[in-house]
Motif scaffolding. Structure first.
Motif, PDB file in Angstrom:
ATOM      1  N   ALA A  45      19.891   2.763  -3.397  1.00  0.00           N
ATOM      2  CA  ALA A  45      20.562   4.021  -3.731  1.00  0.00           C
ATOM      3  C   ALA A  45      20.150   4.466  -5.122  1.00  0.00           C
ATOM      4  O   ALA A  45      19.961   3.644  -6.015  1.00  0.00           O
ATOM      5  N   VAL A  46      20.002   5.763  -5.313  1.00  0.00           N
ATOM      6  CA  VAL A  46      19.692   6.297  -6.632  1.00  0.00           C
ATOM      7  C   VAL A  46      20.988   6.363  -7.437  1.00  0.00           C
ATOM      8  O   VAL A  46      21.990   6.895  -6.971  1.00  0.00           O
ATOM      9  N   ASN A 102      -3.279   8.070  -6.774  1.00  0.00           N
ATOM     10  CA  ASN A 102      -2.181   7.887  -7.709  1.00  0.00           C
ATOM     11  C   ASN A 102      -2.622   8.082  -9.151  1.00  0.00           C
ATOM     12  O   ASN A 102      -1.938   8.713  -9.955  1.00  0.00           O
ATOM     13  N   GLU A 103      -3.802   7.565  -9.489  1.00  0.00           N
ATOM     14  CA  GLU A 103      -4.268   7.584 -10.879  1.00  0.00           C
ATOM     15  C   GLU A 103      -4.946   8.890 -11.269  1.00  0.00           C
ATOM     16  O   GLU A 103      -4.944   9.262 -12.450  1.00  0.00           O
ATOM     17  N   HIS A 104      -5.519   9.607 -10.288  1.00  0.00           N
ATOM     18  CA  HIS A 104      -6.338  10.766 -10.641  1.00  0.00           C
ATOM     19  C   HIS A 104      -5.844  12.101 -10.077  1.00  0.00           C
ATOM     20  O   HIS A 104      -6.387  13.151 -10.440  1.00  0.00           O
ATOM     21  N   GLY A 113       0.832  -1.196   0.000  1.00  0.00           N
ATOM     22  CA  GLY A 113       0.000   0.000   0.000  1.00  0.00           C
ATOM     23  C   GLY A 113       0.858   1.232   0.000  1.00  0.00           C
ATOM     24  O   GLY A 113       1.547   1.499   0.981  1.00  0.00           O
ATOM     25  N   GLN A 114       0.810   1.994  -1.083  1.00  0.00           N
ATOM     26  CA  GLN A 114       1.680   3.152  -1.182  1.00  0.00           C
ATOM     27  C   GLN A 114       1.431   4.168  -0.090  1.00  0.00           C
ATOM     28  O   GLN A 114       2.345   4.864   0.340  1.00  0.00           O
ATOM     29  N   VAL A 115       0.218   4.281   0.348  1.00  0.00           N
ATOM     30  CA  VAL A 115      -0.107   5.298   1.326  1.00  0.00           C
ATOM     31  C   VAL A 115       0.449   4.984   2.703  1.00  0.00           C
ATOM     32  O   VAL A 115       0.378   5.797   3.605  1.00  0.00           O
ATOM     33  N   LEU A 116       1.014   3.817   2.910  1.00  0.00           N
ATOM     34  CA  LEU A 116       1.636   3.471   4.183  1.00  0.00           C
ATOM     35  C   LEU A 116       3.126   3.787   4.168  1.00  0.00           C
ATOM     36  O   LEU A 116       3.885   3.285   4.984  1.00  0.00           O
ATOM     37  N   ALA A 117       3.549   4.631   3.246  1.00  0.00           N
ATOM     38  CA  ALA A 117       4.973   4.913   3.081  1.00  0.00           C
ATOM     39  C   ALA A 117       5.610   5.450   4.348  1.00  0.00           C
ATOM     40  O   ALA A 117       6.762   5.145   4.644  1.00  0.00           O
ATOM     41  N   GLY A 143       0.239  11.668  -6.815  1.00  0.00           N
ATOM     42  CA  GLY A 143       0.682  10.387  -7.356  1.00  0.00           C
ATOM     43  C   GLY A 143       2.169  10.370  -7.646  1.00  0.00           C
ATOM     44  O   GLY A 143       2.854   9.363  -7.422  1.00  0.00           O
ATOM     45  N   LEU A 144       2.705  11.498  -8.141  1.00  0.00           N
ATOM     46  CA  LEU A 144       4.136  11.567  -8.423  1.00  0.00           C
ATOM     47  C   LEU A 144       4.955  11.472  -7.142  1.00  0.00           C
ATOM     48  O   LEU A 144       6.044  10.875  -7.137  1.00  0.00           O
ATOM     49  N   VAL A 145       4.451  12.042  -6.057  1.00  0.00           N
ATOM     50  CA  VAL A 145       5.140  11.925  -4.773  1.00  0.00           C
ATOM     51  C   VAL A 145       5.204  10.465  -4.336  1.00  0.00           C
ATOM     52  O   VAL A 145       6.244   9.966  -3.886  1.00  0.00           O
ATOM     53  N   MET A 146       4.090   9.774  -4.491  1.00  0.00           N
ATOM     54  CA  MET A 146       4.040   8.361  -4.116  1.00  0.00           C
ATOM     55  C   MET A 146       4.972   7.534  -4.995  1.00  0.00           C
ATOM     56  O   MET A 146       5.728   6.684  -4.506  1.00  0.00           O
ATOM     57  N   ASP A 147       4.944   7.780  -6.300  1.00  0.00           N
ATOM     58  CA  ASP A 147       5.801   7.029  -7.217  1.00  0.00           C
ATOM     59  C   ASP A 147       7.273   7.290  -6.932  1.00  0.00           C
ATOM     60  O   ASP A 147       8.110   6.388  -7.023  1.00  0.00           O
ATOM     61  N   ASN A 148       7.587   8.539  -6.612  1.00  0.00           N
ATOM     62  CA  ASN A 148       8.978   8.873  -6.318  1.00  0.00           C
ATOM     63  C   ASN A 148       9.495   8.056  -5.142  1.00  0.00           C
ATOM     64  O   ASN A 148      10.623   7.557  -5.156  1.00  0.00           O
ATOM     65  N   PHE A 149       8.656   7.911  -4.127  1.00  0.00           N
ATOM     66  CA  PHE A 149       9.075   7.116  -2.971  1.00  0.00           C
ATOM     67  C   PHE A 149       9.312   5.664  -3.364  1.00  0.00           C
ATOM     68  O   PHE A 149      10.347   5.072  -3.064  1.00  0.00           O
ATOM     69  N   TRP A 150       8.355   5.078  -4.072  1.00  0.00           N
ATOM     70  CA  TRP A 150       8.461   3.661  -4.388  1.00  0.00           C
ATOM     71  C   TRP A 150       9.557   3.373  -5.418  1.00  0.00           C
ATOM     72  O   TRP A 150      10.078   2.262  -5.473  1.00  0.00           O
TER      73      TRP A 150
END
Length: 274
Positions: free
Chosen positions: A257-258, A237-239, A8-12, A244-251
């Motif tokens: 390491a980047v 994330n979808e709408h 669950g992305q929202v549990l980041a 959504g970009l913040v969530m994707d960036n985390f995952w």
């Protein structure tokens, strides 16, 4: 989104706690209770204060009124119809994710107003559409009212095209009959900003509480530890790309390491040494 099924992305934030401070910190967060206002609704009302009688998945019903292809084409209070349509579908998906009853209706679909959005029909394939053939205020249609009353819900989420007519008229009628009404402003749409402003003022003065799609979604979720977190997170994330970009960036970066293929980080460190 593959990560949604995993945790669950929202549990980041809780996952970050595991990385940063260990499982004890995460466990403390997971056990923190939700605390209601100190004052009871009855006491607040007796003292003339606002009572936060919020909509929940258990007490709410969603009315989607006249989201028809012909009517939507005339909406003028949005920068684009794509943004507007995105909000409508996010609202509908919220209802489905939280098992909130939905009432769908159209007005003169056989003529210029057009048919209900195909995406709404696909989301609710078994849902009966209340067809109105002349009555403008949906609440004054006996079939529509019967469908609403059959849900047994008294907190009404409503969005209709247009805001000044298909949202405002039923809202005013339902307030008279004792419903708690929440017009979802950014999933309605108006012929002009003048119409939108007038409708919002009129409904608010009558006692309605205007809301917006994504704040309403957060209000329905109200605690990311609830088991609807994955579904709510997917809608965000979808709408809502801003979130959504913040969530994707985390995952995309969590636990690894980047990469720095151009060695920019090392160059920067060397310049600092000089």
């Amino acid at each position: 989104m593959k990560h949604v099924k995993v945790i669950g992305q929202v549990l980041a934030t809780f996952i970050l706690a595991l990385y940063i401070g260990g499982s004890a910190i995460a466990q403390d967060h997971l056990n923190t209770p939700v605390v209601a206002p100190k004052t009871s609704p009855e006491q607040a009302q007796a003292e003339g204060r606002y009572v936060y009688n919020r909509p929940t998945p258990e007490n709410s019903v969603l009315l989607l009124i006249d989201h028809q292809t012909g009517l939507i084409s005339g909406i003028q209070d949005y920068t684009s119809l794509a943004e507007y349509k995105n909000n409508v579908l996010a609202l509908a998906k919220m209802a489905k994710a939280f098992d909130i009853p939905v009432v769908l209706t159209t007005s003169n679909a056989q003529w210029q107003n057009g048919e209900l959005l195909k995406e709404l029909k696909a989301l609710f394939p078994d849902q009966k559409i209340i067809r109105r053939y002349g009555i403008i205020n949906a609440y004054e249609d006996p079939n529509f009212r019967a469908a609403l009353e059959a849900t047994g819900r008294d907190h009404v989420l409503i969005a209709g095209v247009t805001l000044g007519t298909c949202t405002a008229f039923p809202t005013l009628s339902m307030l008279q009959d004792g419903y708690k009404v929440f017009p979802v402003i950014d999933a309605a749409g108006a012929w002009s900003r003048y119409e939108a402003d007038a409708a919002i003022a009129r409904m608010t003065q009558a006692g309605a509480e205007p809301v917006a799609v994504f704040s309403l979604l957060a209000e329905m979720q109200y605690d990311w530890r609830r088991d609807t977190a994955n579904a709510a997170g997917t809608i965000f994330n979808e709408h809502l790309p801003e979130y959504g970009l913040v969530m994707d960036n985390f995952w995309n970066t969590v636990g690894q390491a980047v990469s720095d293929p151009f060695g920019l980080a090392n160059d920067g460190a060397a310049q600092d040494d000089e």
